[in-house]
Design a protein around this motif. Structure first.
Motif, PDB file in Angstrom:
ATOM      1  N   LEU A  42       0.804  -1.235   0.000  1.00  0.00           N
ATOM      2  CA  LEU A  42       0.000   0.000   0.000  1.00  0.00           C
ATOM      3  C   LEU A  42       0.831   1.276   0.000  1.00  0.00           C
ATOM      4  N   PRO A  43       1.748   1.444   1.000  1.00  0.00           N
ATOM      5  CA  PRO A  43       2.566   2.654   0.951  1.00  0.00           C
ATOM      6  C   PRO A  43       3.390   2.753  -0.328  1.00  0.00           C
ATOM      7  N   ILE A  44       3.831   1.604  -0.846  1.00  0.00           N
ATOM      8  CA  ILE A  44       4.597   1.650  -2.094  1.00  0.00           C
ATOM      9  C   ILE A  44       3.697   2.153  -3.226  1.00  0.00           C
ATOM     10  N   ALA A  45       2.446   1.661  -3.234  1.00  0.00           N
ATOM     11  CA  ALA A  45       1.509   2.121  -4.268  1.00  0.00           C
ATOM     12  C   ALA A  45       1.292   3.632  -4.153  1.00  0.00           C
ATOM     13  N   PHE A  46       1.096   4.121  -2.928  1.00  0.00           N
ATOM     14  CA  PHE A  46       0.846   5.562  -2.759  1.00  0.00           C
ATOM     15  C   PHE A  46       2.077   6.378  -3.155  1.00  0.00           C
ATOM     16  N   CYS A  47       3.266   5.863  -2.822  1.00  0.00           N
ATOM     17  CA  CYS A  47       4.484   6.574  -3.237  1.00  0.00           C
ATOM     18  C   CYS A  47       4.584   6.619  -4.762  1.00  0.00           C
ATOM     19  N   SER A  48       4.187   5.532  -5.418  1.00  0.00           N
ATOM     20  CA  SER A  48       4.317   5.520  -6.885  1.00  0.00           C
ATOM     21  C   SER A  48       3.269   6.419  -7.542  1.00  0.00           C
ATOM     22  N   MET A  49       2.281   6.888  -6.743  1.00  0.00           N
ATOM     23  CA  MET A  49       1.297   7.838  -7.276  1.00  0.00           C
ATOM     24  C   MET A  49       1.476   9.223  -6.650  1.00  0.00           C
ATOM     25  N   SER A  50       2.580   9.403  -5.920  1.00  0.00           N
ATOM     26  CA  SER A  50       2.778  10.644  -5.172  1.00  0.00           C
ATOM     27  C   SER A  50       2.795  11.867  -6.093  1.00  0.00           C
ATOM     28  N   ARG A  51       2.388  12.990  -5.504  1.00  0.00           N
ATOM     29  CA  ARG A  51       2.431  14.235  -6.279  1.00  0.00           C
ATOM     30  C   ARG A  51       3.863  14.735  -6.402  1.00  0.00           C
ATOM     31  N   PHE A  52       4.733  14.261  -5.512  1.00  0.00           N
ATOM     32  CA  PHE A  52       6.131  14.722  -5.543  1.00  0.00           C
ATOM     33  C   PHE A  52       6.935  13.852  -6.496  1.00  0.00           C
ATOM     34  N   LYS A  53       7.410  14.493  -7.533  1.00  0.00           N
ATOM     35  CA  LYS A  53       8.060  13.760  -8.612  1.00  0.00           C
ATOM     36  C   LYS A  53       9.219  12.881  -8.139  1.00  0.00           C
ATOM     37  N   PRO A  54      10.130  13.408  -7.281  1.00  0.00           N
ATOM     38  CA  PRO A  54      11.268  12.574  -6.874  1.00  0.00           C
ATOM     39  C   PRO A  54      10.817  11.275  -6.196  1.00  0.00           C
ATOM     40  N   ILE A  55       9.820  11.373  -5.316  1.00  0.00           N
ATOM     41  CA  ILE A  55       9.334  10.167  -4.635  1.00  0.00           C
ATOM     42  C   ILE A  55       8.751   9.192  -5.646  1.00  0.00           C
ATOM     43  N   ARG A  56       7.954   9.751  -6.555  1.00  0.00           N
ATOM     44  CA  ARG A  56       7.331   8.909  -7.572  1.00  0.00           C
ATOM     45  C   ARG A  56       8.413   8.214  -8.402  1.00  0.00           C
ATOM     46  N   PHE A  57       9.405   8.990  -8.793  1.00  0.00           N
ATOM     47  CA  PHE A  57      10.467   8.472  -9.653  1.00  0.00           C
ATOM     48  C   PHE A  57      11.244   7.359  -8.947  1.00  0.00           C
ATOM     49  N   ILE A  58      11.682   7.643  -7.727  1.00  0.00           N
ATOM     50  CA  ILE A  58      12.472   6.655  -6.985  1.00  0.00           C
ATOM     51  C   ILE A  58      11.669   5.368  -6.793  1.00  0.00           C
ATOM     52  N   THR A  59      10.403   5.525  -6.409  1.00  0.00           N
ATOM     53  CA  THR A  59       9.571   4.335  -6.195  1.00  0.00           C
ATOM     54  C   THR A  59       9.424   3.530  -7.475  1.00  0.00           C
ATOM     55  N   LYS A  60       9.186   4.257  -8.575  1.00  0.00           N
ATOM     56  CA  LYS A  60       8.977   3.527  -9.829  1.00  0.00           C
ATOM     57  C   LYS A  60      10.229   2.765 -10.257  1.00  0.00           C
ATOM     58  N   VAL A  61      11.400   3.409 -10.082  1.00  0.00           N
ATOM     59  CA  VAL A  61      12.643   2.728 -10.438  1.00  0.00           C
ATOM     60  C   VAL A  61      12.835   1.495  -9.556  1.00  0.00           C
ATOM     61  N   PHE A  62      12.580   1.660  -8.268  1.00  0.00           N
ATOM     62  CA  PHE A  62      12.719   0.542  -7.337  1.00  0.00           C
ATOM     63  C   PHE A  62      11.805  -0.621  -7.739  1.00  0.00           C
ATOM     64  N   VAL A  63      10.555  -0.310  -7.976  1.00  0.00           N
ATOM     65  CA  VAL A  63       9.595  -1.351  -8.359  1.00  0.00           C
ATOM     66  C   VAL A  63      10.006  -2.006  -9.672  1.00  0.00           C
ATOM     67  N   TRP A  64      10.499  -1.184 -10.581  1.00  0.00           N
ATOM     68  CA  TRP A  64      10.939  -1.710 -11.880  1.00  0.00           C
ATOM     69  C   TRP A  64      12.080  -2.715 -11.696  1.00  0.00           C
ATOM     70  N   ILE A  65      13.038  -2.369 -10.831  1.00  0.00           N
ATOM     71  CA  ILE A  65      14.167  -3.270 -10.597  1.00  0.00           C
ATOM     72  C   ILE A  65      13.682  -4.564  -9.948  1.00  0.00           C
ATOM     73  N   ILE A  66      12.904  -4.416  -8.883  1.00  0.00           N
ATOM     74  CA  ILE A  66      12.469  -5.617  -8.155  1.00  0.00           C
ATOM     75  C   ILE A  66      11.638  -6.538  -9.038  1.00  0.00           C
ATOM     76  N   ARG A  67      10.808  -5.926  -9.895  1.00  0.00           N
ATOM     77  CA  ARG A  67       9.978  -6.776 -10.744  1.00  0.00           C
ATOM     78  C   ARG A  67      10.731  -7.273 -11.970  1.00  0.00           C
ATOM     79  N   GLY A  68      11.839  -6.586 -12.277  1.00  0.00           N
ATOM     80  CA  GLY A  68      12.554  -6.915 -13.506  1.00  0.00           C
ATOM     81  C   GLY A  68      13.655  -7.943 -13.321  1.00  0.00           C
TER      82      GLY A  68
END
Ligand code: ADP
Ligand code: MG
Lengths: 231, 252
Positions: free
Chosen positions: A33-59
């Motif tokens: 849940l918090p990861i999902a909210f971070c990946s939808m965050s209004r703050f670009k850096p948080i969104r970016f970091i979360t998305k990269v992290f998720v991309w790595i873990i899933r990739g």
């Protein structure tokens, strides 16, 4: 070894599989849940970091993530934590692999939390703006709208993909055997290699099939319970 | 003194000026119809009134209370916005009923969460509203089991349950099959007879002519013409109004 002895031996392994399954689900699902909210965050850096992290873990293969969690503390920092935990719990000649299980759990929880977070994000983003606005114009707060209007619709949408992921999880627990955690396939392998027994390998499949069957029934019920509305 | 006073509203989305300088007022019990071609800013105006958009300039007052001054750049607190919204209700083009709740629950949800009365009072009031929109047979039905016209009538009852001073409709019949528009328009007409103050964006010219006290024709983000239905429909002053009315007649 009698059939019962072999059954008990395999069951011991399956208990480890179930433990990994249950703990991953119980910790990974909320952590998503918090990861999902971070990946939808209004703050670009948080969104970016979360998305990269998720991309790595899933990739990256989960097995690689298990190896990394298992070996990095000792090989990179000289901290042999997992083996020390193993030793700590070892009594007499009954070798414990509690430390290895913890390493596996950490890898699984992070990995599955990321998968779950993407399912949550997809579910939340699929709810139309109009549902929120209909709540807002009635005077409801953001929290009230999310809790009373959006949440159930999200749950309805995520049950099918979550079911798939949960069924994949029970089969993924077999990956724990890459660091010698004695889950059920590890045990079956011992029987095949040391006792030249082939049938336990097949019998192992029965454990999975029965459990997946039960899961399918339960998850199907959940899905059916939400069938009373369409959104 | 007017119930609603809108003064010099401007709204831009990036570089597009969607509302250029909108001013009008509305007396209690009056029905205002807003007509105009698609893209002229009608929806945006209603969204400003319901605080789904914040105007860049201009003021909105209800009674003698200034709700928002777009030029004042201190952003309103969430609570303030929510309080402001309670003066208005909005019925959407595509209903936006809550799918997981039945008809009664759709109507009682907001009053219950906002503690507008006891559970019984809220339910009694909801049942009265359901009766008023002619859906007493469908109290326990879910939105997916209703026709578009029925859904829109529930949406109207849901908005009425919060007892807004001014009820706004954004093309309430545009998403409906032609044979279903009548039932919704009749409900709105019924509300006029109860002296509700309403703003109705509509393409139903007959309806605007018969029900409205005042008609605004919007074009390109400004009020091109405002007047009584007779003035607008029988004797339009502006060339744009004439063309628009001509076209909307031809399309039938
Ligand atoms: N959120 C938005 N962002 C950018 N442009 C918008 C937005 N909402 C509306 N617009 C633009 O504003 C103009 C007026 O839109 P709208 O108020 O919906 O007109 P109408 O309801 O009269 O058809 C259109 O050109 C539309 O593209
Ligand atoms: Mg519109």
């Amino acid at each position: 070894m009698s059939f019962l002895e072999i059954f008990a031996f395999l069951l011991d392994g399956f208990k480890i599989s179930l433990l990994i399954f249950a703990v991953t689900l119980l910790c990974g699902a909320p952590l998503g849940l918090p990861i999902a909210f971070c990946s939808m965050s209004r703050f670009k850096p948080i969104r970016f970091i979360t998305k990269v992290f998720v991309w790595i873990i899933r990739g990256v293969p989960l097995m690689l993530q298990i190896f990394i969690i298992y070996y990095v503390p000792s090989l990179l920092f000289g901290l042999d934590i997992w083996k020390r935990v193993n030793l700590y719990f070892t009594t007499g000649n009954q070798l414990s692999y509690a430390g290895s299980v913890i390493a596996v759990l950490i890898a699984f929880i992070i990995n599955y939390a990321c998968y779950f977070s993407e399912i949550y994000r997809g579910g939340i983003e699929s709810i139309s703006k109009g549902q929120y606005e209909a709540g807002y114009v009635l005077g409801l707060s953001k929290n009230q709208v999310f809790k009373n209007i959006v949440l159930k619709q999200v749950i309805k949408r995520i049950v099918p993909p979550m079911s798939n992921e949960i069924i994949t999880l029970i089969k993924d627990t077999a990956l724990a055997n890459c660091i010698m955690v004695g889950e059920i396939i590890y045990k079956a392998n011992v029987l095949a290699a040391d006792k030249a027994l082939i049938w336990p390998l097949f019998f192992t499949g029965v454990f999975y099939l029965v459990f997946v069957g039960l899961l399918t029934i339960v998850l199907g019920k959940v899905e059916k319970n939400l069938n009373y509305f369409r959104s | 003194m007017a119930l609603l006073e809108v003064k010099n509203i401007q709204k831009n989305f990036g570089k597009t000026e969607v509302l250029k300088d909108i001013s009008f007022s509305l007396e209690k019990g009056e029905v205002l119809a807003i007509i105009g071609s698609s893209g002229s800013g009608k929806t945006t105006l209603l969204r400003c009134l319901n605080f789904l958009e914040t105007p860049d300039k201009g003021t909105i007052s209800v009674g003698d209370k200034l709700l928002i001054d777009g030029a004042d750049k201190t952003t309103l607190k969430d609570e303030q916005i929510r309080e402001n919204r309670l003066h208005f209700g909005l019925v959407f083009q595509n209903f936006n009923l809550f799918p997981q709740y039945n008809v009664l629950q759709n109507i009682t949800l907001a009053p219950t969460l906002l503690k507008k009365g006891t559970t019984e009072e809220i339910e009694q009031n909801a049942l009265r509203l359901i009766d008023q929109v002619g859906l007493s047979e469908k109290i326990k039905a879910y939105p997916c089991e209703l026709s578009g016209g029925q859904q829109q009538r529930v949406a109207i009852a849901r908005a009425l349950a919060m007892e807004p001073e001014i009820l706004c409709f954004d093309e309430p019949t545009s998403a409906l099959d032609p044979e279903l528009t009548g039932e919704v328009l009749r409900v709105i007409k019924g509300l006029k007879n109860e002296n509700s103050t309403m703003i109705v964006v509509t393409h139903e010219m007959e309806f605007a002519k018969n029900v409205a006290d005042k008609v605004i024709f919007m074009a390109d983000g400004i009020i091109e013409e405002i007047g009584t239905p007779e003035q607008i429909f029988e004797n339009p002053q502006s060339e744009k109004t004439r063309t628009f009315l001509q076209n909307s007649l031809e399309s039938f």
